[in-house]
Motif scaffolding. Structure first.
Motif, PDB file in Angstrom:
ATOM      1  N   LEU A   1       0.983  -1.428  -0.348  1.00 41.79           N
ATOM      2  CA  LEU A   1      -0.313  -0.296   0.157  1.00 41.79           C
ATOM      3  C   LEU A   1       0.890   1.303   0.013  1.00 41.79           C
ATOM      4  N   LEU A   2       0.687   1.917  -1.606  1.00 45.86           N
ATOM      5  CA  LEU A   2       2.350   2.479  -1.488  1.00 45.86           C
ATOM      6  C   LEU A   2       1.182   4.085  -1.523  1.00 45.86           C
ATOM      7  N   ARG A   3       1.990   5.585  -0.815  1.00 41.42           N
ATOM      8  CA  ARG A   3       1.232   7.013  -2.207  1.00 41.42           C
ATOM      9  C   ARG A   3       2.255   6.529  -3.353  1.00 41.42           C
ATOM     10  N   GLY A   4       3.443   6.337  -3.494  1.00 40.58           N
ATOM     11  CA  GLY A   4       3.149   6.607  -4.723  1.00 40.58           C
ATOM     12  C   GLY A   4       5.125   7.353  -4.924  1.00 40.58           C
ATOM     13  N   THR A   5       5.281   7.910  -3.969  1.00 40.18           N
ATOM     14  CA  THR A   5       7.174   8.659  -4.963  1.00 40.18           C
ATOM     15  C   THR A   5       8.091   8.125  -4.509  1.00 40.18           C
ATOM     16  N   ARG A   6       7.873   6.721  -4.618  1.00 39.78           N
ATOM     17  CA  ARG A   6       9.391   5.835  -5.203  1.00 39.78           C
ATOM     18  C   ARG A   6       9.204   4.285  -6.006  1.00 39.78           C
ATOM     19  N   ASN A   7       7.957   3.792  -6.218  1.00 37.52           N
ATOM     20  CA  ASN A   7       7.109   3.025  -7.283  1.00 37.52           C
ATOM     21  C   ASN A   7       8.808   2.133  -7.652  1.00 37.52           C
ATOM     22  N   HIS A   8       9.650   3.331  -8.394  1.00 41.73           N
ATOM     23  CA  HIS A   8      10.794   2.332  -8.822  1.00 41.73           C
ATOM     24  C   HIS A   8      11.554   1.248  -7.968  1.00 41.73           C
ATOM     25  N   ARG A   9      11.588   1.108  -6.171  1.00 44.37           N
ATOM     26  CA  ARG A   9      11.826   0.423  -6.043  1.00 44.37           C
ATOM     27  C   ARG A   9      10.964  -0.751  -5.841  1.00 44.37           C
ATOM     28  N   VAL A  10       9.548  -1.037  -6.206  1.00 45.97           N
ATOM     29  CA  VAL A  10       9.085  -2.122  -5.950  1.00 45.97           C
ATOM     30  C   VAL A  10       9.336  -3.147  -6.637  1.00 45.97           C
ATOM     31  N   PRO A  11      10.197  -4.201  -5.882  1.00 45.07           N
ATOM     32  CA  PRO A  11      10.153  -5.469  -6.798  1.00 45.07           C
ATOM     33  C   PRO A  11       9.265  -6.645  -7.397  1.00 45.07           C
ATOM     34  N   SER A  12       9.603  -7.206  -8.291  1.00 47.08           N
ATOM     35  CA  SER A  12       9.114  -7.516  -9.804  1.00 47.08           C
ATOM     36  C   SER A  12       8.115  -8.944  -9.435  1.00 47.08           C
ATOM     37  N   GLY A  13       6.741  -8.681  -9.215  1.00 45.33           N
ATOM     38  CA  GLY A  13       5.395  -9.824  -8.712  1.00 45.33           C
ATOM     39  C   GLY A  13       5.478  -9.011  -7.789  1.00 45.33           C
ATOM     40  N   ALA A  14       5.368  -8.342  -7.127  1.00 45.26           N
ATOM     41  CA  ALA A  14       5.194  -7.398  -5.761  1.00 45.26           C
ATOM     42  C   ALA A  14       3.214  -6.476  -6.274  1.00 45.26           C
ATOM     43  N   ASN A  15       2.382  -6.389  -5.696  1.00 43.58           N
ATOM     44  CA  ASN A  15       1.212  -6.110  -6.122  1.00 43.58           C
ATOM     45  C   ASN A  15       1.199  -4.852  -5.698  1.00 43.58           C
ATOM     46  N   VAL A  16       0.886  -3.490  -6.125  1.00 39.37           N
ATOM     47  CA  VAL A  16       0.640  -3.145  -5.551  1.00 39.37           C
ATOM     48  C   VAL A  16      -0.910  -1.649  -6.366  1.00 39.37           C
ATOM     49  N   ILE A  17      -1.034  -1.340  -4.477  1.00 45.30           N
ATOM     50  CA  ILE A  17      -2.062  -0.685  -4.451  1.00 45.30           C
ATOM     51  C   ILE A  17      -2.126   0.813  -3.674  1.00 45.30           C
ATOM     52  N   GLN A  18      -2.347   1.687  -4.730  1.00 42.90           N
ATOM     53  CA  GLN A  18      -2.264   3.647  -4.698  1.00 42.90           C
ATOM     54  C   GLN A  18      -3.079   3.744  -3.859  1.00 42.90           C
ATOM     55  N   CYS A  19      -2.831   4.235  -3.433  1.00 49.84           N
ATOM     56  CA  CYS A  19      -3.654   5.170  -1.757  1.00 49.84           C
ATOM     57  C   CYS A  19      -2.753   5.463  -1.076  1.00 49.84           C
ATOM     58  N   ASP A  20      -2.890   7.080  -0.419  1.00 48.30           N
ATOM     59  CA  ASP A  20      -2.623   7.219   0.794  1.00 48.30           C
ATOM     60  C   ASP A  20      -3.058   6.783   1.625  1.00 48.30           C
ATOM     61  N   LEU A  21      -3.062   5.946   3.073  1.00 47.56           N
ATOM     62  CA  LEU A  21      -3.576   5.857   3.921  1.00 47.56           C
ATOM     63  C   LEU A  21      -4.006   7.038   5.006  1.00 47.56           C
ATOM     64  N   ARG A  22      -3.023   7.032   5.034  1.00 50.69           N
ATOM     65  CA  ARG A  22      -3.134   8.929   6.226  1.00 50.69           C
ATOM     66  C   ARG A  22      -3.986   9.439   5.755  1.00 50.69           C
ATOM     67  N   LYS A  23      -3.930   9.700   4.271  1.00 54.74           N
ATOM     68  CA  LYS A  23      -5.152  11.230   3.859  1.00 54.74           C
ATOM     69  C   LYS A  23      -5.821  10.580   3.646  1.00 54.74           C
ATOM     70  N   GLU A  24      -5.988   9.821   2.894  1.00 52.36           N
ATOM     71  CA  GLU A  24      -7.220   8.872   1.946  1.00 52.36           C
ATOM     72  C   GLU A  24      -7.488   7.617   2.384  1.00 52.36           C
ATOM     73  N   PRO A  25      -8.219   7.940   3.974  1.00 55.97           N
ATOM     74  CA  PRO A  25      -8.158   6.219   5.088  1.00 55.97           C
ATOM     75  C   PRO A  25      -9.757   5.662   4.474  1.00 55.97           C
ATOM     76  N   LYS A  26     -10.837   7.045   3.624  1.00 54.64           N
ATOM     77  CA  LYS A  26     -12.037   6.272   3.862  1.00 54.64           C
ATOM     78  C   LYS A  26     -10.966   5.812   1.538  1.00 54.64           C
ATOM     79  N   GLN A  27     -10.353   5.614   0.829  1.00 53.17           N
ATOM     80  CA  GLN A  27     -10.539   5.358  -0.589  1.00 53.17           C
ATOM     81  C   GLN A  27      -9.071   4.146   0.499  1.00 53.17           C
ATOM     82  N   ALA A  28      -8.507   4.046   0.758  1.00 51.93           N
ATOM     83  CA  ALA A  28      -7.975   3.122   1.158  1.00 51.93           C
ATOM     84  C   ALA A  28      -8.547   1.705   1.898  1.00 51.93           C
ATOM     85  N   ALA A  29      -9.618   2.201   2.783  1.00 49.99           N
ATOM     86  CA  ALA A  29     -10.686   1.934   3.337  1.00 49.99           C
ATOM     87  C   ALA A  29     -11.562   0.032   2.049  1.00 49.99           C
TER      88      ALA A  29
END
Length: 337
Positions: A30-58
């Protein structure tokens, strides 16, 4: 094993995410999306800022359950309650990445383990981490939430460069190469532990499979202890340059910058010798392998390829200049902590 990391591209979580993917786990970040180049191949990204958008994350996490959730970016007690509400009944295990900075300062003894009292009166960061810990442990003790506390110490990655000035990073390398002084708190003989992030991951990832971890606290650190003088001298030896160390009392340095003072008086100025016995009993294979000499070589190999991306805080560099100049004008000061 289905894993969710809140965060996943930072100093600690990058190595942990990579290790989990390599172990064949189903990894979600669960990422805010600022450093996605470090995401390892095979991992799944959920794009959301949990702290700023808790309802969206839920909404994005709705209907999903996890074997383990780990929060690497939790600093505020109010967000602890947010995590509990979001993941209660939806994860078998929850890991809060805290910090060894929570221990009492000054320490009664430099030998530190999970039973060392907490209570850092100098640093709000450590105080908030301790409060978050207490909230999770209370929920776990009541059987309401499967919370586990993990305490790393000063951990670094190949894309960082550890120093006594938070954020200076590879600026220390620049200073050494230019022959500029390196300011060291106290007389430079306080003991410190630097952990390479791959060593942290080697302990943390197996811990995810431990069924008895709920309600427990684990230190995960390197076994190598160095003085701050040795840390900078190791860097200079690799760079093949002379290092000009300028020593100053921590409380005196705090007069130049309050936050620097808090990080020194609340953490780095005190000698720490970490006991990883509990971690080894729980994960017998845990054995940190990367010495600081080896870790710094990894940093410099990365730096050669990514110099334009290297962290360098000009404000911290200028602060070190100001302190060094003042010391040199005032003459030697009595070096305390």
């Amino acid at each position: 094993m289905k894993i969710l990391f809140i965060g996943g591209t930072g100093t600690l979580s990058t190595a942990c995410a990579k290790a989990c993917v390599s172990a064949g786990m189903d990894v979600h970040l669960l990422l805010r999306g600022t450093r996605n180049h470090r995401v390892p191949s095979g991992a799944n990204v959920i794009q959301c800022d949990l702290r700023k958008e808790p309802k969206q994350a839920a909404d994005l996490l709705k209907g999903q359950e996890w074997d383990c959730v780990a929060d690497f970016v939790l600093y505020e007690p109010e967000h602890t309650r947010q995590d509990v509400e979001l993941f209660k009944g939806r994860t078998k295990k929850f890991f809060f990445i805290s910090s060894t900075s929570v221990y009492e300062k000054p320490l009664a003894s430099p030998y530190v383990n999970e039973k060392t009292p907490t209570g850092n009166k100098f640093w709000s960061y450590a105080q908030k981490k301790a409060e978050c810990e207490n909230l999770f442990l209370k929920e776990s003790a009541q059987g309401k939430f499967p919370g586990t506390i993990v305490r790393p110490c000063h951990t670094y990655a190949e894309f960082t460069c550890p120093t006594g000035f938070a954020g200076l990073g590879f600026g220390a390398v620049k200073r050494m190469r230019e022959g500029k002084p390196i300011v060291v708190h106290g007389d430079g003989t306080s003991l410190w532990t630097l952990t390479f992030n791959e060593d942290f991951a080697a302990g943390f990832v197996p811990l995810l499979s431990v069924n008895s971890a709920a309600g427990e606290i684990f230190q995960v650190t390197s076994d190598e202890t160095l003085t701050w003088n040795q840390i900078y001298e190791t860097m200079a030896q690799f760079l093949k340059c002379e290092v000009k160390l300028v020593h100053a009392p921590s409380d005196w340095m705090a007069k130049f910058d309050e936050e620097l003072g808090r990080t020194l008086l609340g953490d780095k100025a005190h000698s720490h010798i970490y006991d990883n016995a509990k971690m080894r009993k729980t994960v017998p294979a845990f054995k940190p392998k990367v010495s600081f000499k080896q870790g710094f070589e990894k940093c410099m190999n990365w730096f050669k390829e990514h110099e334009k991306d290297a962290r360098y805080n000009r404000a911290q560099d200028e602060l070190m200049d100001a302190i060094a100049e003042s010391i040199q004008q005032s003459g030697p000061l009595t070096a305390r902590s």
